[in-house]
Design a protein around this motif. Structure first.
Motif, PDB file in Angstrom:
ATOM      1  N   ILE A 203      35.925  -1.392   9.933  1.00  0.00           N
ATOM      2  CA  ILE A 203      36.886  -1.703   8.875  1.00  0.00           C
ATOM      3  C   ILE A 203      36.396  -1.232   7.501  1.00  0.00           C
ATOM      4  CG2 ILE A 203      38.091  -3.576   7.672  1.00  0.00           C
ATOM      5  CD1 ILE A 203      37.888  -5.180  10.302  1.00  0.00           C
ATOM      6  N   PHE A 204      35.114  -1.485   7.216  1.00  0.00           N
ATOM      7  CA  PHE A 204      34.607  -1.263   5.861  1.00  0.00           C
ATOM      8  C   PHE A 204      33.562  -0.154   5.742  1.00  0.00           C
ATOM      9  CE2 PHE A 204      35.787  -5.822   6.133  1.00  0.00           C
ATOM     10  CZ  PHE A 204      36.800  -5.829   5.187  1.00  0.00           C
ATOM     11  N   GLY A 205      33.178   0.451   6.849  1.00  0.00           N
ATOM     12  CA  GLY A 205      32.175   1.503   6.803  1.00  0.00           C
ATOM     13  C   GLY A 205      30.758   0.978   6.979  1.00  0.00           C
ATOM     14  N   GLU A 206      29.784   1.910   7.008  1.00  0.00           N
ATOM     15  CA  GLU A 206      28.390   1.577   7.298  1.00  0.00           C
ATOM     16  C   GLU A 206      27.551   1.320   6.049  1.00  0.00           C
ATOM     17  OE1 GLU A 206      26.601   1.255  10.035  1.00  0.00           O
ATOM     18  OE2 GLU A 206      28.085   1.708  11.579  1.00  0.00           O
ATOM     19  N   GLU A 207      28.186   1.229   4.913  1.00  0.00           N
ATOM     20  CA  GLU A 207      27.453   1.151   3.648  1.00  0.00           C
ATOM     21  C   GLU A 207      26.431   0.009   3.623  1.00  0.00           C
ATOM     22  OE1 GLU A 207      28.391   0.391  -1.107  1.00  0.00           O
ATOM     23  OE2 GLU A 207      30.029   0.842   0.281  1.00  0.00           O
ATOM     24  N   LEU A 208      26.782  -1.134   4.198  1.00  0.00           N
ATOM     25  CA  LEU A 208      25.890  -2.293   4.149  1.00  0.00           C
ATOM     26  C   LEU A 208      24.776  -2.250   5.187  1.00  0.00           C
ATOM     27  CD1 LEU A 208      28.235  -5.362   3.514  1.00  0.00           C
ATOM     28  CD2 LEU A 208      26.721  -4.203   1.900  1.00  0.00           C
ATOM     29  N   PHE A 209      24.747  -1.227   6.023  1.00  0.00           N
ATOM     30  CA  PHE A 209      23.811  -1.237   7.150  1.00  0.00           C
ATOM     31  C   PHE A 209      22.754  -0.141   7.085  1.00  0.00           C
ATOM     32  CE2 PHE A 209      27.720  -3.336   8.422  1.00  0.00           C
ATOM     33  CZ  PHE A 209      27.209  -4.574   8.820  1.00  0.00           C
ATOM     34  N   THR A 210      22.617   0.479   5.923  1.00  0.00           N
ATOM     35  CA  THR A 210      21.474   1.360   5.709  1.00  0.00           C
ATOM     36  C   THR A 210      20.244   0.478   5.493  1.00  0.00           C
ATOM     37  OG1 THR A 210      21.732   1.411   3.303  1.00  0.00           O
ATOM     38  CG2 THR A 210      22.968   3.053   4.588  1.00  0.00           C
ATOM     39  N   ASP A 211      19.061   1.052   5.630  1.00  0.00           N
ATOM     40  CA  ASP A 211      17.829   0.270   5.453  1.00  0.00           C
ATOM     41  C   ASP A 211      17.764  -0.356   4.063  1.00  0.00           C
ATOM     42  OD1 ASP A 211      16.995   0.809   7.995  1.00  0.00           O
ATOM     43  OD2 ASP A 211      15.653   2.443   7.436  1.00  0.00           O
ATOM     44  N   LYS A 212      18.106   0.418   3.041  1.00  0.00           N
ATOM     45  CA  LYS A 212      18.054  -0.108   1.677  1.00  0.00           C
ATOM     46  C   LYS A 212      19.070  -1.230   1.478  1.00  0.00           C
ATOM     47  CE  LYS A 212      18.341   1.084  -3.222  1.00  0.00           C
ATOM     48  NZ  LYS A 212      19.097  -0.153  -3.489  1.00  0.00           N
ATOM     49  N   ALA A 213      20.291  -1.017   1.949  1.00  0.00           N
ATOM     50  CA  ALA A 213      21.331  -2.032   1.787  1.00  0.00           C
ATOM     51  C   ALA A 213      20.971  -3.309   2.536  1.00  0.00           C
ATOM     52  CB  ALA A 213      22.674  -1.492   2.266  1.00  0.00           C
ATOM     53  N   GLN A 214      20.370  -3.163   3.706  1.00  0.00           N
ATOM     54  CA  GLN A 214      19.960  -4.341   4.468  1.00  0.00           C
ATOM     55  C   GLN A 214      18.841  -5.101   3.754  1.00  0.00           C
ATOM     56  OE1 GLN A 214      20.912  -5.578   8.112  1.00  0.00           O
ATOM     57  NE2 GLN A 214      22.609  -5.001   6.774  1.00  0.00           N
ATOM     58  N   GLY A 215      17.923  -4.357   3.130  1.00  0.00           N
ATOM     59  CA  GLY A 215      16.876  -5.016   2.354  1.00  0.00           C
ATOM     60  C   GLY A 215      17.452  -5.791   1.180  1.00  0.00           C
ATOM     61  N   ASP A 216      18.406  -5.196   0.496  1.00  0.00           N
ATOM     62  CA  ASP A 216      19.061  -5.877  -0.622  1.00  0.00           C
ATOM     63  C   ASP A 216      19.844  -7.093  -0.133  1.00  0.00           C
ATOM     64  OD1 ASP A 216      18.059  -3.943  -2.302  1.00  0.00           O
ATOM     65  OD2 ASP A 216      19.926  -2.769  -2.368  1.00  0.00           O
ATOM     66  N   LEU A 217      20.522  -6.927   1.006  1.00  0.00           N
ATOM     67  CA  LEU A 217      21.319  -8.022   1.548  1.00  0.00           C
ATOM     68  C   LEU A 217      20.417  -9.187   1.969  1.00  0.00           C
ATOM     69  CD1 LEU A 217      24.184  -8.906   2.273  1.00  0.00           C
ATOM     70  CD2 LEU A 217      23.872  -7.863   4.520  1.00  0.00           C
ATOM     71  N   ARG A 218      19.261  -8.855   2.525  1.00  0.00           N
ATOM     72  CA  ARG A 218      18.313  -9.905   2.923  1.00  0.00           C
ATOM     73  C   ARG A 218      17.907 -10.752   1.713  1.00  0.00           C
ATOM     74  NH1 ARG A 218      12.252  -8.517   4.899  1.00  0.00           N
ATOM     75  NH2 ARG A 218      12.193  -7.886   2.702  1.00  0.00           N
ATOM     76  N   GLU A 219      17.632 -10.103   0.589  1.00  0.00           N
ATOM     77  CA  GLU A 219      17.234 -10.852  -0.600  1.00  0.00           C
ATOM     78  C   GLU A 219      18.397 -11.664  -1.164  1.00  0.00           C
ATOM     79  OE1 GLU A 219      14.012 -11.163  -1.395  1.00  0.00           O
ATOM     80  OE2 GLU A 219      13.921 -10.007   0.492  1.00  0.00           O
ATOM     81  N   GLN A 220      19.610 -11.183  -0.987  1.00  0.00           N
ATOM     82  CA  GLN A 220      20.772 -11.961  -1.418  1.00  0.00           C
ATOM     83  C   GLN A 220      20.953 -13.203  -0.555  1.00  0.00           C
ATOM     84  OE1 GLN A 220      24.431  -9.734  -2.286  1.00  0.00           O
ATOM     85  NE2 GLN A 220      23.223  -7.879  -2.564  1.00  0.00           N
ATOM     86  N   VAL A 221      20.660 -13.061   0.735  1.00  0.00           N
ATOM     87  CA  VAL A 221      20.722 -14.226   1.623  1.00  0.00           C
ATOM     88  C   VAL A 221      19.652 -15.235   1.222  1.00  0.00           C
ATOM     89  CG1 VAL A 221      20.384 -15.015   4.003  1.00  0.00           C
ATOM     90  CG2 VAL A 221      21.713 -12.943   3.556  1.00  0.00           C
ATOM     91  N   VAL A 222      18.445 -14.750   0.945  1.00  0.00           N
ATOM     92  CA  VAL A 222      17.369 -15.629   0.477  1.00  0.00           C
ATOM     93  C   VAL A 222      17.803 -16.364  -0.788  1.00  0.00           C
ATOM     94  CG1 VAL A 222      15.042 -15.700  -0.518  1.00  0.00           C
ATOM     95  CG2 VAL A 222      15.495 -14.281   1.492  1.00  0.00           C
ATOM     96  N   HIS A 223      18.376 -15.623  -1.737  1.00  0.00           N
ATOM     97  CA  HIS A 223      18.819 -16.214  -3.002  1.00  0.00           C
ATOM     98  C   HIS A 223      19.898 -17.267  -2.765  1.00  0.00           C
ATOM     99  CE1 HIS A 223      19.758 -16.451  -7.283  1.00  0.00           C
ATOM    100  NE2 HIS A 223      21.038 -16.274  -6.981  1.00  0.00           N
ATOM    101  N   ALA A 224      20.840 -16.975  -1.879  1.00  0.00           N
ATOM    102  CA  ALA A 224      21.929 -17.912  -1.603  1.00  0.00           C
ATOM    103  C   ALA A 224      21.389 -19.205  -0.995  1.00  0.00           C
ATOM    104  CB  ALA A 224      22.939 -17.272  -0.661  1.00  0.00           C
ATOM    105  N   VAL A 225      20.446 -19.089  -0.076  1.00  0.00           N
ATOM    106  CA  VAL A 225      19.879 -20.277   0.576  1.00  0.00           C
ATOM    107  C   VAL A 225      19.096 -21.099  -0.434  1.00  0.00           C
ATOM    108  CG1 VAL A 225      18.241 -21.099   2.299  1.00  0.00           C
ATOM    109  CG2 VAL A 225      19.819 -19.242   2.863  1.00  0.00           C
TER     110      VAL A 225
END
Length: 231
Positions: A203-225
């Protein structure tokens, strides 16, 4: 003469097969833990790919060049193997959490490390996510009979409870923070990242699943928790 030669050749082949079989039997008895581990590794991959109904014992045996007889010897039947594979998958998560050795760390750092571990583990173990999805399709009926799974999962909540208690004690965490809710929150975000990747990507493309994007997303999850528990 030809019949005698053929008979001798057949005898030689049968003897060779018998010797190979005897060697395999001896190897089963010499290192049963390694044999079980090999079978479970192949089974987790097969069940994750094809589900409980679609998985075939012969295909699992072919993955590690063994026989169905050996698999049945160790696990009884296909459902027994499936339960063992599911239990082993959960055990590996709990083992990884225990090896983090969070005792003595400041509560925020302990929680940060735990969230990062969960995110990375799930991302790197898609078969685990698929196995859990499959068991949810079966309404968790196989897990209900797995007492050791319940015991090991309790340790995950106890670990979070210690972190929360320490955080509340230092005044960093809210007094009403719940270890169970926190576990749900961490699991939900880290699980979705893997379980829904195929449909999300379509639906939205692979943008969030590159290594860099996943690293950024991981830190956002940490921040949210962390944000959800800080006083």
């Amino acid at each position: 003469m030809l019949d005698n030669r053929a008979s001798a050749w057949e005898t030689e082949v049968m003897d060779g097969e018998r010797n190979d079989s005897e060697k395999k039997v001896r190897s089963w008895k010499q290192d049963p833990k390694a044999v079980r581990a090999d079978i479970l590794r192949a089974a987790k991959a097969e069940f994750a790919e094809n589900g409980l109904a679609g998985a075939r014992i012969q295909d699992i045996a072919n993955r590690i060049q063994t026989s169905k007889r050996m698999i049945f010897y160790y696990f009884g039947d296909k459902e027994g193997l499936y339960r063992a594979a599911l239990e082993d998958a959960y055990r590996s998560v709990r083992k990884g959490e225990a090896e983090l050795d969070l005792n003595g760390l400041p509560p925020t750092e302990a929680l940060r490390r735990l969230v990062r571990f969960t995110f990375d583990h799930h991302r790197n173990n898609a078969d685990f996510i698929r196995l859990v999805m499959i068991e949810n399709i079966h309404d968790g009926r196989h897990m209900r009979a797995m007492e050791t799974l319940s015991e090991s999962s309790t340790t995950a909540i106890e670990q979070l409870a210690r972190i929360c208690e320490a955080g509340i004690g230092t005044g960093e965490f809210r007094k009403d923070v719940s270890p169970l809710v926190l576990h749900w929150q961490i699991s939900a975000m880290c699980f979705f990242n893997v379980s829904n990747r195929p449909t999300f990507s379509i639906i939205f493309g692979e943008e969030l699943f590159t290594d860099k994007a996943q690293g950024d997303l991981r830190e956002q999850v940490v921040h949210a928790v962390l944000t959800s528990v800080l006083a």
